[in-house]
Design an enzyme around this catalytic site. Structure first.
Site, short mmCIF file in Angstrom:
data_model
loop_
_atom_site.label_atom_id
_atom_site.label_comp_id
_atom_site.label_asym_id
_atom_site.label_seq_id
_atom_site.Cartn_x
_atom_site.Cartn_y
_atom_site.Cartn_z
N ASN A 167 -30.33 -15.93 3.76
CA ASN A 167 -31.40 -15.00 4.13
C ASN A 167 -31.04 -13.57 3.78
OD1 ASN A 167 -32.60 -17.26 5.11
ND2 ASN A 167 -32.20 -16.83 7.26
N ASP A 222 -32.60 -11.10 5.34
CA ASP A 222 -32.89 -10.29 6.53
C ASP A 222 -31.57 -9.99 7.25
OD1 ASP A 222 -32.27 -12.30 8.60
OD2 ASP A 222 -34.09 -13.32 7.92
N HIS A 224 -27.42 -14.32 -0.90
CA HIS A 224 -28.52 -13.86 -1.75
C HIS A 224 -28.86 -12.38 -1.57
CE1 HIS A 224 -29.98 -18.33 -2.08
NE2 HIS A 224 -28.95 -18.07 -2.85
N CYS A 267 -30.44 9.55 -9.92
CA CYS A 267 -30.25 9.77 -11.37
C CYS A 267 -31.57 9.65 -12.13
CB CYS A 267 -29.23 8.77 -11.92
SG CYS A 267 -29.91 7.13 -12.32
N GLY A 273 -32.31 -24.86 8.93
CA GLY A 273 -33.50 -24.17 8.43
C GLY A 273 -33.50 -23.87 6.95
C1 BJW Z 1 -37.49 -24.83 9.96
C2 BJW Z 1 -38.24 -24.01 10.75
C3 BJW Z 1 -37.85 -23.89 12.04
C4 BJW Z 1 -39.18 -23.98 8.75
N1 BJW Z 1 -36.74 -24.56 12.45
N2 BJW Z 1 -36.44 -25.52 10.27
C5 BJW Z 1 -31.65 -27.38 -11.81
C6 BJW Z 1 -30.74 -28.01 -10.97
C7 BJW Z 1 -29.87 -27.27 -10.18
C8 BJW Z 1 -29.91 -25.88 -10.22
C9 BJW Z 1 -30.80 -25.27 -11.06
C10 BJW Z 1 -31.66 -26.01 -11.84
N3 BJW Z 1 -32.44 -25.13 -12.54
C11 BJW Z 1 -32.08 -23.86 -12.20
C12 BJW Z 1 -31.07 -23.93 -11.29
C13 BJW Z 1 -30.38 -22.80 -10.65
C14 BJW Z 1 -31.22 -22.13 -9.59
C15 BJW Z 1 -31.78 -23.17 -8.64
O1 BJW Z 1 -31.15 -23.60 -7.71
N4 BJW Z 1 -33.02 -23.59 -8.86
C16 BJW Z 1 -33.61 -24.65 -8.06
C17 BJW Z 1 -34.89 -24.16 -7.41
C18 BJW Z 1 -33.81 -25.84 -8.96
N5 BJW Z 1 -30.33 -21.25 -8.88
C19 BJW Z 1 -30.09 -20.01 -9.31
O2 BJW Z 1 -30.66 -19.53 -10.28
C20 BJW Z 1 -29.03 -19.22 -8.58
N6 BJW Z 1 -28.13 -18.64 -9.50
C21 BJW Z 1 -27.39 -19.38 -10.33
O3 BJW Z 1 -27.40 -20.59 -10.32
O4 BJW Z 1 -26.63 -18.62 -11.19
C22 BJW Z 1 -25.90 -19.25 -12.22
C23 BJW Z 1 -25.20 -18.13 -12.96
C24 BJW Z 1 -23.84 -18.12 -13.03
C25 BJW Z 1 -23.19 -17.08 -13.72
C26 BJW Z 1 -23.94 -16.07 -14.32
C27 BJW Z 1 -25.32 -16.08 -14.25
C28 BJW Z 1 -25.96 -17.12 -13.56
C29 BJW Z 1 -29.65 -18.05 -7.81
C30 BJW Z 1 -30.53 -18.50 -6.71
C31 BJW Z 1 -31.18 -17.28 -6.06
C32 BJW Z 1 -32.22 -17.65 -5.03
N7 BJW Z 1 -32.91 -16.48 -4.64
C33 BJW Z 1 -33.93 -16.54 -3.60
C34 BJW Z 1 -34.59 -15.15 -3.48
C35 BJW Z 1 -33.65 -14.17 -2.77
C36 BJW Z 1 -34.26 -12.83 -2.58
C37 BJW Z 1 -35.47 -12.86 -1.66
O5 BJW Z 1 -35.37 -13.27 -0.50
O6 BJW Z 1 -36.51 -12.46 -2.13
O7 BJW Z 1 -33.34 -16.94 -2.36
S1 BJW Z 1 -35.15 -17.81 -3.89
C38 BJW Z 1 -35.33 -18.27 -2.21
O8 BJW Z 1 -34.85 -19.63 -2.00
C39 BJW Z 1 -34.35 -17.35 -1.44
C40 BJW Z 1 -33.81 -18.31 -0.40
O9 BJW Z 1 -32.60 -17.82 0.11
C41 BJW Z 1 -33.67 -19.60 -1.18
C42 BJW Z 1 -33.59 -20.83 -0.31
O10 BJW Z 1 -34.75 -21.00 0.42
P1 BJW Z 1 -34.65 -21.65 1.90
O11 BJW Z 1 -33.92 -20.74 2.79
O12 BJW Z 1 -34.18 -23.02 1.81
O13 BJW Z 1 -36.19 -21.54 2.36
P2 BJW Z 1 -37.41 -22.59 2.19
O14 BJW Z 1 -38.65 -21.86 2.47
O15 BJW Z 1 -37.33 -23.29 0.89
O16 BJW Z 1 -37.14 -23.70 3.29
C43 BJW Z 1 -37.28 -23.44 4.66
C44 BJW Z 1 -36.85 -24.69 5.40
O17 BJW Z 1 -36.86 -24.42 6.78
C45 BJW Z 1 -37.77 -25.91 5.18
O18 BJW Z 1 -36.96 -27.06 4.96
C46 BJW Z 1 -38.54 -26.04 6.52
O19 BJW Z 1 -38.82 -27.41 6.86
C47 BJW Z 1 -37.55 -25.45 7.48
N8 BJW Z 1 -38.11 -24.79 8.65
N9 BJW Z 1 -39.30 -23.50 9.99
C48 BJW Z 1 -36.08 -25.38 11.56
N10 BJW Z 1 -38.49 -23.11 12.92
ZN ZN Z 2 -29.05 5.67 -10.76
#
Ligand code: BJW
Ligand code: ZN
Length: 237
Positions: free
Chosen positions: A100, A102, A117, A148, A185
């Site tokens: 997260n 936040d 992240h 800048c 979550g």
């Molecule tokens: C509850 C609840 C309650 C609800 N109680 N539960 C193919 C295979 C594998 C990997 C890849 C692929 N193709 C591409 C990739 C890589 C890619 C990736 O993983 N993609 C997949 C989608 C396929 N990953 C990347 O690109 C990462 N970087 C990378 O791999 O770099 C390689 C590299 C190496 C060296 C040089 C250069 C590159 C980067 C990933 C960045 C993710 N960024 C984000 C945005 C962050 C900024 C922002 O917030 O705006 O991160 S995307 C978004 O998803 C955010 C979150 O942190 C992340 C995860 O989401 P999360 O937390 O799981 O949320 P939800 O909404 O999906 O799920 C909520 C859950 O809660 C649900 O299950 C509900 O049921 C539950 N829930 N209420 C309990 N009250």
């Molecule tokens: Zn600057």
């Protein structure tokens, strides 16, 4: 009873790692990424959280972040955040790994924490690379500018970008050494964060998942607890 078993494992753990995602902040009023409420002005987060989207239309992407910052500014930590902060106090070796952007975990009292992240409250200059805290809500001007003159971007990790190296190394180390790895979550679809519980399990940890729904991790977890973080996590203390 699954809750009693999970509670016992946690109480006995010498080393505990916790991985959180957007679901833990949902009960504080922050929208998750996937599922209901994940859309903003008909855009999916996946269409906005990329460097390509930012280069194409920085104004649009900044408007999304400015809106999220304004929602976050009014939110408070919930019982799930507080339970994790309490677990930290009770466990010798502990790391909270959050996806997260936040700051609700810190506001609930968590100290041993890594942000995989980035942060919604930090900005980075595209020209000089300078990083700074920025808590202005709403931002004016939008997009914000560095001293800048260069355009600032949110200091978060978008798809295709590398995670902060030190945070990832600490998270991996915690996965290697954890007796118990608690996942709360997260949809467990975004890598490399989603790999951490698998790594922990391969190194002998018991994996406990707390989520409203079944996820990609559920079949691998040793215990899955279905329900809200705010309801379940305090019961694990
Ligand atoms: C509850 C609840 C309650 C609800 N109680 N539960 C193919 C295979 C594998 C990997 C890849 C692929 N193709 C591409 C990739 C890589 C890619 C990736 O993983 N993609 C997949 C989608 C396929 N990953 C990347 O690109 C990462 N970087 C990378 O791999 O770099 C390689 C590299 C190496 C060296 C040089 C250069 C590159 C980067 C990933 C960045 C993710 N960024 C984000 C945005 C962050 C900024 C922002 O917030 O705006 O991160 S995307 C978004 O998803 C955010 C979150 O942190 C992340 C995860 O989401 P999360 O937390 O799981 O949320 P939800 O909404 O999906 O799920 C909520 C859950 O809660 C649900 O299950 C509900 O049921 C539950 N829930 N209420 C309990 N009250
Ligand atoms: Zn600057």
């Amino acid at each position: 009873m699954k809750v009693a078993e999970a509670k016992k494992w946690i109480a006995q753990a010498r080393s505990l790692a916790v991985l959180t995602g957007a679901g833990i902040s949902a009960e504080s009023g922050l929208p998750t990424f996937r599922g209901p409420g994940g859309l903003w002005r008909n855009f999916r987060p996946e269409q906005l959280a990329t460097p390509e989207a930012f280069h194409r239309d920085p104004q649009l992407v900044w408007e999304w972040y400015d809106w999220r910052r304004s929602v976050h500014a009014k939110c408070e930590p919930n019982a799930g955040h507080r339970a994790i902060a309490e677990l930290e106090k009770r466990t010798q070796e502990f790391l909270l790994i959050t996806q997260n952007v936040d700051s609700l975990h810190e506001r609930a009292g968590s100290k041993r924490i890594v942000h995989l992240h980035g942060s919604l409250w930090r900005v980075r200059c595209l020209v000089c690379g300078g990083e700074a805290e920025n808590t202005q809500v709403p931002l004016d001007p939008l997009p914000p500018r560095c001293a800048c003159g260069g355009m600032l971007r949110p200091d978060v990790v978008w798809f295709g970008e590398a995670l902060p190296q030190e945070a990832m190394e600490r998270a991996l180390q915690a996965a290697y050494s954890a007796d118990v790895f608690l996942v709360a979550g997260t949809a467990s679809v975004v890598y490399p964060a989603a790999a951490l519980p698998h790594v922990a399990k391969q190194h002998g940890a018991r994996v406990i998942e707390v989520n409203l729904e079944a996820t990609e991790l559920s079949a691998v977890a040793d215990i899955t607890l279905r329900g809200k973080c705010g309801g379940i996590l305090p019961g694990l203390l």
